[in-house]
Design a protein around this motif. Structure first.
Motif, mmCIF file in Angstrom:
data_model
loop_
_atom_site.group_PDB
_atom_site.id
_atom_site.type_symbol
_atom_site.label_atom_id
_atom_site.label_comp_id
_atom_site.label_asym_id
_atom_site.label_seq_id
_atom_site.Cartn_x
_atom_site.Cartn_y
_atom_site.Cartn_z
ATOM 1 N N SER A 54 0.857 -1.175 0.000
ATOM 2 C CA SER A 54 0.000 0.000 0.000
ATOM 3 C C SER A 54 0.899 1.233 0.000
ATOM 4 O O SER A 54 1.215 1.795 1.047
ATOM 5 C CB SER A 54 -0.911 0.008 1.233
ATOM 6 O OG SER A 54 -1.774 1.121 1.207
ATOM 7 N N CYS A 56 0.502 4.273 -0.637
ATOM 8 C CA CYS A 56 -0.063 5.471 -0.005
ATOM 9 C C CYS A 56 0.182 5.491 1.501
ATOM 10 O O CYS A 56 0.181 6.552 2.128
ATOM 11 C CB CYS A 56 -1.564 5.540 -0.266
ATOM 12 S SG CYS A 56 -2.004 5.643 -2.011
ATOM 13 N N HIS A 57 0.375 4.303 2.084
ATOM 14 C CA HIS A 57 0.520 4.172 3.531
ATOM 15 C C HIS A 57 1.911 3.693 3.935
ATOM 16 O O HIS A 57 2.105 3.248 5.072
ATOM 17 C CB HIS A 57 -0.512 3.166 4.064
ATOM 18 C CG HIS A 57 -1.924 3.631 3.973
ATOM 19 N ND1 HIS A 57 -2.983 2.894 4.467
ATOM 20 C CD2 HIS A 57 -2.473 4.756 3.451
ATOM 21 C CE1 HIS A 57 -4.117 3.544 4.242
ATOM 22 N NE2 HIS A 57 -3.824 4.677 3.628
ATOM 23 N N CYS A 124 -5.918 6.167 2.316
ATOM 24 C CA CYS A 124 -6.256 5.723 0.975
ATOM 25 C C CYS A 124 -7.758 5.445 0.908
ATOM 26 O O CYS A 124 -8.390 5.124 1.913
ATOM 27 C CB CYS A 124 -5.434 4.486 0.605
ATOM 28 S SG CYS A 124 -5.477 4.088 -1.157
ATOM 29 N N PRO A 149 -1.497 13.623 1.633
ATOM 30 C CA PRO A 149 -1.270 13.479 0.195
ATOM 31 C C PRO A 149 0.211 13.426 -0.164
ATOM 32 O O PRO A 149 1.055 13.967 0.563
ATOM 33 C CB PRO A 149 -1.917 14.740 -0.385
ATOM 34 C CG PRO A 149 -1.829 15.749 0.715
ATOM 35 C CD PRO A 149 -1.958 14.981 1.994
ATOM 36 N N MET A 150 0.519 12.788 -1.280
ATOM 37 C CA MET A 150 1.895 12.740 -1.788
ATOM 38 C C MET A 150 2.314 14.119 -2.284
ATOM 39 O O MET A 150 1.483 15.005 -2.524
ATOM 40 C CB MET A 150 2.025 11.704 -2.906
ATOM 41 C CG MET A 150 1.278 12.067 -4.173
ATOM 42 S SD MET A 150 1.497 10.856 -5.500
ATOM 43 C CE MET A 150 0.428 9.527 -4.937
ATOM 44 N N THR A 196 4.502 9.694 -9.392
ATOM 45 C CA THR A 196 4.228 9.490 -7.969
ATOM 46 C C THR A 196 5.575 9.388 -7.252
ATOM 47 O O THR A 196 6.201 8.333 -7.242
ATOM 48 C CB THR A 196 3.375 8.226 -7.744
ATOM 49 O OG1 THR A 196 3.971 7.125 -8.443
ATOM 50 C CG2 THR A 196 1.975 8.420 -8.288
ATOM 51 N N THR A 201 -1.181 9.694 -0.225
ATOM 52 C CA THR A 201 -2.355 9.436 -1.043
ATOM 53 C C THR A 201 -2.343 10.330 -2.287
ATOM 54 O O THR A 201 -1.526 11.235 -2.406
ATOM 55 C CB THR A 201 -3.640 9.704 -0.237
ATOM 56 O OG1 THR A 201 -3.630 11.066 0.209
ATOM 57 C CG2 THR A 201 -3.724 8.782 0.970
ATOM 58 N N CYS A 202 -3.245 10.068 -3.216
ATOM 59 C CA CYS A 202 -3.324 10.870 -4.444
ATOM 60 C C CYS A 202 -3.419 12.352 -4.090
ATOM 61 O O CYS A 202 -4.155 12.742 -3.184
ATOM 62 C CB CYS A 202 -4.534 10.450 -5.277
ATOM 63 S SG CYS A 202 -4.357 8.820 -6.024
ATOM 64 N N ASN A 203 -2.662 13.163 -4.822
ATOM 65 C CA ASN A 203 -2.573 14.580 -4.489
ATOM 66 C C ASN A 203 -3.564 15.444 -5.265
ATOM 67 O O ASN A 203 -3.459 16.669 -5.278
ATOM 68 C CB ASN A 203 -1.148 15.094 -4.710
ATOM 69 C CG ASN A 203 -0.592 14.721 -6.070
ATOM 70 O OD1 ASN A 203 -1.260 14.069 -6.869
ATOM 71 N ND2 ASN A 203 0.632 15.114 -6.331
ATOM 72 N N ALA A 208 -9.472 9.804 -1.999
ATOM 73 C CA ALA A 208 -8.683 9.833 -0.767
ATOM 74 C C ALA A 208 -8.784 11.194 -0.088
ATOM 75 O O ALA A 208 -9.168 11.294 1.087
ATOM 76 C CB ALA A 208 -7.229 9.474 -1.061
#
Length: 578
Positions: A54, A56-57, A124, A149-150, A196, A201-203, A208
């Motif tokens: 994962s 995002c995490h 996420c 977010p990333m 990425t 998480t998605c920016n 998310a």
């Protein structure tokens, strides 16, 4: 304080002088902890949805350490508990299939273990509603700590202006350009490696960020916490603040039931609209509300969608990213800008009202958080359509759609599966044009199963080559919040349970009218009745395990896709301790 040490739930495990209490304290000391660590402190659980699969995490093990530090500084005793990690990209067929699984796991972890309060580490897409749903039902003091977010990427190409690049939205954009031959293979591979750039998480304002922001607006996260980039040093400090705050929440017995009201869900819905948030919020908000005993309907969302314009200039509705939103003031600044639409007296995890939390929090960049008189989109973030094709409703995101399709009539091109759809859309001889209405069915909660994000139907290759980048697309699936286009989603009831979508045939005319909120199949009732009588229900292929349970008990999209036996506030007894 409203609770003393003797009142704490964990005392049932640790304070008794009998053999069972002895065994509980003995096992704690087996791990190198002291007897007084559990006898003289509130016990705080840290639900962690970290996983090596994962991305995002990927940083949440480190953030758990920060939460623990905060808990210890405030006089609590932290224990980290792993929970199912639902990394959006890797889990197949869809994380939505397992949102309720995660919610059940969180609820049972909190009920079965000696805990007085909990911090939820998630972010996420489905981990946010999943963990919060479970914590609401468990009823312990809870605080949500967002994964964040990333960081952003930049697209640099000689002769073109530099532009920000975000996960998800730009993947679809670049894919369409690659398919059309405007991006070569070398550039495509290069984009894969750099878009990425770090955990988080998605920016974009995908699902998310939509859901973490909504949880903040509900009052379940610290003000401004959900937009802090995952790799910002402030994110670690925020996690420590969560650990410190949850201990006081335990002493104050500040449970979700004291925070979640009809008014707080209004605030969450206003936030969704002002953000230009994901259509997925329609499903998750209703599920969260039903766990809290609040009657929230699609009509409530649609009504607020009429009132509140999109002010957050974020992809896919705008052209900025979550870093920009954070620097502009984040959720407190956005909520302050729409305060006239809010229920300001609602309690939050800070122990203060929403009004107190957002007082004086002004936007620092009006290009990111727009003024009310200069919205990103006046057409709103969510519209609910009804008609003979969607008796129980369907949703659309006008702010991410093409206005020319707000009133549209076209002939249907129907697909029964993603495999069929992808194969036919690659056919250069496919009988379609820009006015065709693409229809995908058998992609709902029961039919898929799990209601995957298949709703962003691809533009047929033939039309991509002609320069077409949007069409009306209808399905009983969901769509990624990072995606865009004139997509009508969550058609309810779904095709697999006999909904009208199962009756559509190639060439049928479909009418979409956003102004009147209509979605109509222009076929006479007698013909539809004959088709329904001849309909053969699709076979159920799952005969065992969790997916069988899911198909038997999941509700439809307009009801939140929760399990029917988990909705509501009926109490479950605390576990006996013998």
């Amino acid at each position: 304080m409203t609770q003393s040490l003797a009142d704490l739930r964990s005392r049932r495990w640790f304070s008794a002088s009998d053999m069972r209490g002895f065994a509980h304290r003995q096992r704690i000391q087996q791990m190198g902890l002291r007897r007084e660590d559990v006898l003289e402190r509130p016990i705080i659980g840290i639900i962690n949805t970290w996983s090596d699969l994962s991305p995002c995490h990927a940083h949440l093990r480190e953030r758990a350490k920060s939460v623990k530090r905060g808990v210890l500084m405030a006089g609590g005793m932290p224990f980290e508990l792993p929970a199912m990690s639902l990394g959006e990209v890797m889990v197949k067929p869809t994380t939505m299939l397992y949102r309720n699984f995660l919610a059940m796991e969180v609820e049972e972890l909190l009920r079965s273990l000696p805990l007085d309060g909990v911090v939820l580490l998630a972010g996420c897409d489905k981990t946010t509603p999943g963990t919060v749903m479970g914590a609401i039902s468990a009823g312990l003091p809870m605080l949500f700590c967002s994964a964040g977010p990333m960081i952003s990427d930049r697209y640099l190409k000689r002769g073109e202006p530099t532009r920000a690049v975000g996960a998800g939205t730009h993947t679809r954009m670049f894919w369409d350009e690659y398919q059309a031959g405007h991006i070569d293979e070398a550039e495509w591979i290069g984009l894969e490696a750099k878009m990425t750039r770090a955990p988080g998480t998605c920016n974009t304002m995908g699902t998310a960020s939509t859901m973490t922001s909504i949880i903040e607006a509900l009052g379940l996260a610290l003000p401004g916490s959900t937009s802090i980039p995952a790799m910002d040093s402030g994110h670690s400090r925020m996690a420590a603040d969560c650990g410190t705050r949850i201990v006081q929440m335990v002493w104050d017995d500040l449970t979700p039931a004291k925070i979640l009201t009809k008014g707080s869900f209004r605030n969450a819905t206003v936030a969704q609209m002002a953000l230009g948030g994901s259509t997925n919020a329609a499903v998750h908000l209703i599920a969260l509300a039903r766990r809290a005993g609040v009657n929230l309907q699609l009509e409530d969302l649609d009504a607020i969608g009429h009132e509140v314009p999109v002010l957050a200039n974020l992809y896919p509705s705008g052209d900025k990213l979550m870093e920009d939103f954070h620097y502009a003031g984040g959720m407190p600044a956005l909520l302050n800008r729409v305060r006239a639409h809010l229920s300001l007296d609602e309690m939050t995890v800070t122990g203060h009202t929403l009004a107190e939390n957002i007082a004086g929090r002004e936007s620092l960049d009006d290009a990111v958080i727009r003024p009310l008189d200069h919205p990103v989109s006046p057409s709103g973030a969510l519209a609910v359509l009804r008609g003979n094709l969607a008796p129980d409703g369907a949703v659309m995101k006008p702010s991410a759609a093409s206005p020319k399709f707000f009133h549209h009539r076209g002939r249907a091109l129907v697909f029964d599966s993603p495999a069929e759809m992808n194969q036919r859309c690659a056919d250069p001889e496919l009988d379609c044009d820009e006015n065709t209405v693409l229809v995908l069915r058998n992609a709902g909660p029961v039919g898929a199963p799990g209601m995957p994000e298949w709703g962003g139907l691809p533009i047929p290759k033939k039309l991509l080559d002609q320069g077409v980048r949007d069409m009306v697309r209808i399905s009983d699936a969901r769509m990624s919040g990072t995606h865009y286009g004139s997509c009508i989603l969550h058609v309810s009831p779904e095709a697999a349970v006999g909904g009208p979508l199962s009756l559509v045939r190639d060439g049928d005319e479909i009418l979409v009218d956003l102004t009147s909120r209509k979605l109509e199949l222009l076929v006479d009732e007698a013909e539809l009745a004959a088709r329904h009588a001849a309909r053969v229900p699709p076979p159920r292929t799952y005969q065992r395990g969790y997916i069988r349970l899911y198909q038997e008990h999941v509700t439809q999209a307009h009801e939140g896709c929760d399990f029917d036996f988990l909705q509501g506030t009926a109490p479950t007894p605390q576990p006996p301790i013998f």
